[in-house]
Design an enzyme around this catalytic site. Structure first.
Site, mmCIF file in Angstrom:
data_model
loop_
_atom_site.group_PDB
_atom_site.id
_atom_site.type_symbol
_atom_site.label_atom_id
_atom_site.label_comp_id
_atom_site.label_asym_id
_atom_site.label_seq_id
_atom_site.Cartn_x
_atom_site.Cartn_y
_atom_site.Cartn_z
ATOM 1 N N ASP A 191 23.240 47.596 35.519
ATOM 2 C CA ASP A 191 23.149 47.987 34.123
ATOM 3 C C ASP A 191 24.047 49.204 33.901
ATOM 4 O O ASP A 191 24.316 49.964 34.832
ATOM 5 C CB ASP A 191 21.716 48.359 33.768
ATOM 6 C CG ASP A 191 20.783 47.164 33.792
ATOM 7 O OD1 ASP A 191 21.236 46.062 34.143
ATOM 8 O OD2 ASP A 191 19.587 47.343 33.479
ATOM 9 N N HIS A 216 24.150 45.328 42.617
ATOM 10 C CA HIS A 216 24.208 44.042 43.291
ATOM 11 C C HIS A 216 25.651 43.652 43.542
ATOM 12 O O HIS A 216 26.588 44.305 43.060
ATOM 13 C CB HIS A 216 23.514 42.972 42.436
ATOM 14 C CG HIS A 216 22.068 43.266 42.147
ATOM 15 N ND1 HIS A 216 21.047 42.497 42.640
ATOM 16 C CD2 HIS A 216 21.477 44.250 41.411
ATOM 17 C CE1 HIS A 216 19.883 42.982 42.221
ATOM 18 N NE2 HIS A 216 20.125 44.046 41.468
ATOM 19 N N SER A 276 24.368 56.973 37.954
ATOM 20 C CA SER A 276 25.645 57.373 38.537
ATOM 21 C C SER A 276 26.740 56.467 37.999
ATOM 22 O O SER A 276 26.678 56.036 36.849
ATOM 23 C CB SER A 276 25.578 57.326 40.062
ATOM 24 O OG SER A 276 26.687 57.987 40.617
#
Length: 410
Positions: A192, A268, A379
């Protein structure tokens, strides 16, 4: 007659005695008063010395307090100024007006880097691991949810009492159906976040935000041997960009994704690829929010980061997890030897690790959408990869994106 005379002489003697006693008493009192006056009124020299000592004491006390007040005033004023500048930039973005670039000077960057962000991040990490009492968990997490707009309906466990500490809450897992992985595009979003920039890499320069670039070699480091990273040596050009492009007709692309504190903190695999090499850069832990990225040139090169590189069906592929303030911990699930924000590593260096061994010639295979790693807070993730010239991004600068959604395809 004699008796009368005796009485008169006795009275005179008594009167004289009384006068003598009074005179002696008066002189005695006067002497005491003079001594008292002299004791109460010290000399001018003594008074001047006492005043000088008092003045010196006040100066010393003021000197002791002044540095704290000075730092507090200047730091607060500077922070307020930056917040005001950020507010103006947000208003200009809403009106569609292009924001002028104002890069930080060298002394500003040096001053920022002098802040012990690594130590503060380690302290924050330990604080996050402190187990909260059951009665305190819901108020603390609810405040965080309200502040950063977290959607707990997507979490695998919605009950806030389940998370023992902030670290577990940050690393919460999602429901499987909440992030469907797109099967029709070559590259998906690994997390995200917000798209800061994307496009082709030109002249060995990569844009961290529009108009602010950083060096490709400073970010990835020098190219290692082809045996470790599976690179081709057919290129005669010495630039790193041409060394990374292994197939004729291909180009080098990049995409920068910023994870806010309220986003899902795991990342991911963005495609099917093989990870053959890991490079860890210890560094600073400055903030990586878009405002700072627009202000500090080569911000990602200053910060601590972990570069995973390998290859996919079109050639070179890399994913870089960039650390930030309070994000000293970057975890890669298949790399148990990785230790980030550790005091045993010094800034300005890097350490390499190869996943290709005599028993494993293929490296670490990753499937699209497979769990790869996690941050302890928000981050940035930077993708740099090789692809044919007809590769197209399905993105807009500044748009919000979720893990599993399409980044681009051929």
């Amino acid at each position: 007659m004699a008796t009368a005379m005796e009485r008169m002489c006795g009275a005179a003697l008594r009167r004289s005695s009384v006068l003598t006693d009074c005179s002696f008493s008066w002189h005695k009192n006067l002497s005491l008063r003079r001594n008292l006056v002299i004791w109460k009124q010290p000399s001018f020299r003594t008074l001047f010395t006492d005043r000088r000592k008092l003045h010196a004491a006040l100066v010393v006390r003021t000197f002791r307090l002044r540095p704290f007040h000075f730092l507090l005033a200047t730091g607060g004023g500077y922070a307020g100024y930056r917040q005001y500048e950020k507010y103006k930039e947000e208003q200009l973005e809403k009106m569609g007006i292009e924001i002028p670039i104002k890069l930080a000077s060298e002394w500003e960057v040096s001053l920022y880097k002098s802040v012990p962000t690594r130590l503060l991040s380690r302290a924050w990490g330990r604080l996050n691991q402190v187990e909260l009492p059951t009665w305190l968990r819901k108020p603390v997490y609810s405040l965080y949810i309200w502040t950063f707009g977290v959607n707990m309906k997507e979490a695998a466990v919605e009950d806030l009492h389940h998370y023992r500490n902030l670290s577990e809450f940050f690393r919460r897992k999602l429901k499987p159906q909440s992030r469907p992985v797109c099967c029709y595009h070559s590259v998906i979003s690994p997390s995200d976040g917000k798209i800061l920039n994307f496009g082709q890499v030109k002249n060995c320069e990569v844009e961290q935000v529009k108009g602010v670039t950083y060096s490709l070699e400073s970010f990835l480091g020098p190219c290692t041997s082809t045996e470790d990273m599976q690179f081709s040596q057919t290129s005669s050009c010495s630039s790193l960009q041409n060394q990374l492009v292994t197939k004729e007709g291909n180009e080098l692309y990049h995409c920068v994704i910023y994870l806010a504190p309220g986003d899902y903190h795991c990342f991911h695999s963005p495609t099917d690829w093989r990870v053959s090499h890991r490079r860890h850069f210890p560094g600073s832990l400055m903030s990586v929010n878009p405002g700072v990225a627009r202000w500090i040139k080569e911000l990602f090169c200053h910060n601590e980061r972990v570069v995973l590189s390998g290859d996919w069906k079109h050639g070179f592929f890399s994913l870089t997890a960039v650390g930030a303030t309070n994000v000293g911990s970057i975890r890669i699930y298949f790399d148990r030897d990785l230790r980030t924000n550790s005091p045993c590593y010094s800034k300005g260096s890097y350490n390499d690790f190869s996943f290709i061994t005599n028993n494993n010639k293929e490296g670490i295979p990753m499937r699209k959408g497979e769990h790869l790693g996690e941050f302890n807070l928000g981050s940035t993730i930077v993708l740099i990869f090789e692809a044919p010239k007809d590769f197209n991004f399905h993105l807009k600068p500044g748009q919000k994106i979720r893990f599993g959604e399409a980044l681009g395809s051929l």
